[in-house]
Design an enzyme around this catalytic site. Structure first.
Site, PDB file in Angstrom:
ATOM      1  N   GLU A  94     -14.366 -20.188 -19.307  1.00  0.00           N
ATOM      2  CA  GLU A  94     -14.888 -18.838 -19.055  1.00  0.00           C
ATOM      3  C   GLU A  94     -16.407 -18.780 -19.229  1.00  0.00           C
ATOM      4  OE1 GLU A  94     -13.134 -16.491 -17.878  1.00  0.00           O
ATOM      5  OE2 GLU A  94     -11.049 -16.888 -18.405  1.00  0.00           O
TER       6      GLU A  94
ATOM      7  N   ASP B 172      -7.379 -25.533 -19.056  1.00  0.00           N
ATOM      8  CA  ASP B 172      -8.487 -24.954 -19.818  1.00  0.00           C
ATOM      9  C   ASP B 172      -7.916 -24.443 -21.128  1.00  0.00           C
ATOM     10  OD1 ASP B 172      -7.038 -23.038 -18.424  1.00  0.00           O
ATOM     11  OD2 ASP B 172      -8.740 -22.402 -17.202  1.00  0.00           O
TER      12      ASP B 172
END
Ligand SMILES: [Zn+2]
Ligand SMILES: [Zn+2]
Length: 394
Positions: free
Chosen positions: A139, A79
């Site tokens: 997120e 990520d």
């Protein structure tokens, strides 16, 4: 197999520090994407193909196996996004973006991906293709699901995928995981209550949503304590309340924002059913209008049993890490969407620090980067080099 790095590991630490300086929110990782592409372009390009998707990047390193012989694609995912947190580490390389910080270790995840990519490119071709996925917006609002549906990934869909997350609670050199559910199903919870405002001294003419909201929050606590199987566990947290304008005005609107975490789809369904019942009860009791919005939902991270066993065995056999079989955690991770579609595994990588993830002082040990690079590189070589049927046929 032992693994010796072809590049001074300080290179990857420096990359981590440069990435740490420029944390950006989901789908706005423009500088991050530019820095990653800059580095990727500096590598030998002969066997590399690069695609971008929004602020994400896909890098494929071609294998030597023929397609006819069943060349596969093995993938590693990182990520790339930061968090809306004001950094308080005191690092010389602290965030240059006020109000944003790499407080979840995604800067380390990216440095490890760049390291493993470098190590893969610097070696003789493996049998299979190796795909590096730089995924935005973990997120929120969630990059994995739309990335999986993107045109760019359709003909590069991996046959195997893995990912890691740094773990403050484990020493460097340790990995922890488990077969089955590792991370929770996670969804948002937004509840809006609409009543009738009025003068604080004339409550009989109004319909007070602060009182209704207070009762609702208290009643929501009974769902986990009284409805969910205690051996399964769940979380219903209200993290934010907004309502009212002034001390002497009765509030006509209250908004509650929170999150739901469970370890099974059935528990999520149960928790939601109970939330709806409790909210309908408050609506009737306080003669107000209520609406519920679950927002983004991340399914659980469910590790393939055989792949988890293989990872742990390979890692232990080759002395690549201390391995721990851990319990499931209520953390949410959109890597679950990859694992829903592709066999694979996720694990914690020890980064040994006293602060938790999402903490403004998070200071993971940078030694975890070199450990991550050698572990990920070795496992990619194992999965892409010797695991395929094509390799065995050679
Ligand atoms: Zn996080
Ligand atoms: Zn994270």
């Amino acid at each position: 197999m032992t693994w010796t790095s072809t590049v001074d590991p300080q290179t990857y630490i420096n990359l981590r520090r440069r990435l740490h300086e420029i944390p950006e929110p989901g789908f706005k990782e423009f500088k991050t994407q530019a820095l990653l592409l800059d580095y990727i372009h500096s590598l030998p390009q002969e066997r590399i193909e690069i695609r971008t998707w929004r602020t994400g990047i896909l890098v494929k390193v071609r294998g030597a196996g023929s397609e006819a012989a069943g060349r596969r694609i093995v993938a590693y995912r990182t990520d790339i996004d930061g968090l809306p947190i004001e950094e308080q580490t005191g690092y010389a390389f602290a965030s240059q973006h006020p109000g944003y910080m790499h407080a979840c270790g995604h800067d380390l995840h990216m440095a490890i991906a760049l390291g493993a990519l470098t190590e893969t490119v610097n070696r003789e071709p493996y049998q299979d293709d190796v795909l590096f996925i730089f995924q935005p917006a973990e997120e929120g609002p969630g990059g994995a699901k739309p990335m999986l549906a993107s045109e760019q990934l359709q003909d590069w869909m991996p046959d195997f995928i893995f990912a890691l997350h740094i773990a403050p609670g484990y020493p460097v050199g340790t990995i922890a995981t488990r077969p089955g559910t590792l991370f929770a199903h996670a969804s948002m919870l937004n509840i809006e209550l609409i009543g009738r405002g009025g003068h604080a001294a004339v409550p009989q003419a109004a319909n007070d949503m602060i009182v209704a909201g207070a009762h609702l929050i208290t009643q929501l606590q009974t769902i986990v304590s009284r409805n969910v199987d205690p051996t399964e566990g769940a979380v219903v947290t209200i993290g934010k309340i907004t309502g009212g304008t002034k001390a002497n005005i009765i509030a006509d609107r209250v908004v509650l924002e929170g999150t739901i975490r469970t370890l099974s789809a059935a528990s999520t369904a149960l928790v939601r059913k109970r939330i709806e019942a409790v909210v309908r009860g408050v609506e009737a009791a306080y003669e107000c209008k209520a609406s519920i919005d679950y927002g983004a939902h991340y399914i659980h991270v469910h590790n393939d049993e055989a792949e988890t066993a293989e990872l742990l065995q390979f890692t232990a056999e080759h002395g690549l890490a201390e391995t721990v079989r851990c319990e499931a955690s209520m953390v949410g991770e959109d890597f679950g969407f990859f694992l829903e579609r592709i066999p694979g595994v996720m694990f914690w990588l020890g980064a040994d620090c006293s602060q938790e993830l999402h903490h403004a002082e998070l200071q993971p040990k940078e030694e975890a980067i070199a450990h991550g690079v050698s572990l990920v590189s070795a496992y990619l070589a194992h999965k892409a080099g010797v695991a395929g049927a094509a390799y065995e046929a050679r």
